[in-house]
Enzyme design. Sequence first.
Site, PDB file in Angstrom:
ATOM      1  N   ALA A 104       0.860  -1.176   0.000  1.00 37.19           N
ATOM      2  CA  ALA A 104       0.000   0.000   0.000  1.00 37.19           C
ATOM      3  C   ALA A 104       0.896   1.224   0.000  1.00 37.19           C
ATOM      4  O   ALA A 104       2.063   1.144   0.371  1.00 37.19           O
ATOM      5  CB  ALA A 104      -0.898  -0.007   1.228  1.00 37.19           C
ATOM      6  N   LYS A 105       0.318   2.350  -0.404  1.00 35.21           N
ATOM      7  CA  LYS A 105       1.145   3.559  -0.517  1.00 35.21           C
ATOM      8  C   LYS A 105       1.739   3.977   0.815  1.00 35.21           C
ATOM      9  O   LYS A 105       2.811   4.550   0.881  1.00 35.21           O
ATOM     10  CB  LYS A 105       0.306   4.688  -1.090  1.00 35.21           C
ATOM     11  CG  LYS A 105       0.176   4.533  -2.588  1.00 35.21           C
ATOM     12  CD  LYS A 105      -0.333   5.752  -3.268  1.00 35.21           C
ATOM     13  CE  LYS A 105      -0.303   5.538  -4.770  1.00 35.21           C
ATOM     14  NZ  LYS A 105      -1.491   5.996  -5.439  1.00 35.21           N
ATOM     15  N   ARG A 106       1.050   3.676   1.910  1.00 34.07           N
ATOM     16  CA  ARG A 106       1.587   4.107   3.206  1.00 34.07           C
ATOM     17  C   ARG A 106       2.814   3.278   3.609  1.00 34.07           C
ATOM     18  O   ARG A 106       3.525   3.629   4.526  1.00 34.07           O
ATOM     19  CB  ARG A 106       0.504   4.037   4.282  1.00 34.07           C
ATOM     20  CG  ARG A 106      -0.087   2.669   4.431  1.00 34.07           C
ATOM     21  CD  ARG A 106      -1.250   2.633   5.396  1.00 34.07           C
ATOM     22  NE  ARG A 106      -1.846   1.310   5.373  1.00 34.07           N
ATOM     23  CZ  ARG A 106      -2.725   0.914   4.469  1.00 34.07           C
ATOM     24  NH1 ARG A 106      -3.122   1.739   3.525  1.00 34.07           N
ATOM     25  NH2 ARG A 106      -3.198  -0.311   4.486  1.00 34.07           N
TER      26      ARG A 106
END
Length: 287
Positions: free
Chosen positions: A252-254
């Site tokens: 995920a981008k995080r």
Amino acid sequence: MTKAEVTRFAPSPTGWLHLGHAYAALFAHEQAAGGRFLIRLEDIDGTRARAEYEAAIFEDLAWLGLEWEQPVRKQSEHFEDYRVALTKLEGLGVLYPCFCTRREIQEEIARAGNAPQGPDGPLYPGTCRSRSAEERAQRMAAGEQYALRLDVAKAMGLVNEDLEWTDRGRGVFQAQPGVFGDVVLARKDTPASYHLAVVVDDALQGITLVTRGEDLLEATHLHRLLQALLGLPVPEWRHHGLIVDENGKRLAKRDDARSLRSLRAEGWTPEQVRNMIKIQIDHVKLP
Ligand code: GLU
């Protein structure tokens, strides 16, 4: 001569690109097979898109060694195209205003019990589908907020042909556009949903092969219906596997540790990134 392939990589500038994006971009580029490779910025969500992420996308992709055509299409510059498509759908009578708040929808779902599930959770229970034209007009005139939803059953009734679509890795699918229920296609603050924008853009950009992660495979059922309603050309698809982390969870981008820029800062080369993708992708199911 066979037709030149046109593919695209369509990131949202809402975070740093990670290995999963690198794979998606390289995959789309490879599938263009010497044809045209385009980039599209899916920046319709103005609250999350940021200029620094946008600049970083180009920097990271160039670092990976990719080249793409100019100009890059930015969704936020094409709201008029989505409005034209919405007007067409409205003219077909397949949209209706939905005044429900998120909370009202949740309550209705809880009340009904056993709500049918879609890929994004429980389906919209259809509360606003049968409101009278009078009530709709009145509530809209009173300034009530509303979203425009697609009446999927009605839309399917309008489409006479048997809807099929082809995934080059998996074969021919019979479209099941009802999987998401009556989806929202537009809101006041977001004049086009992902589903609407993606079919309009793919058509306007002349995409012949849509490549994207298999997490979006079900969305293709709905996209096929929207293409039929809007009279758009039908591309082929190829949904690829997803890069996962040590725990088997998709990136995920995080998950900042794996961003391409942090790998680059640690001294990784583009070749190492490509190799890492090859190793990782062995662990996921590729079509
Ligand atoms: N913008 C989407 C994403 O970042 C890709 C959509 C698509 O390729 O259709 O997952």
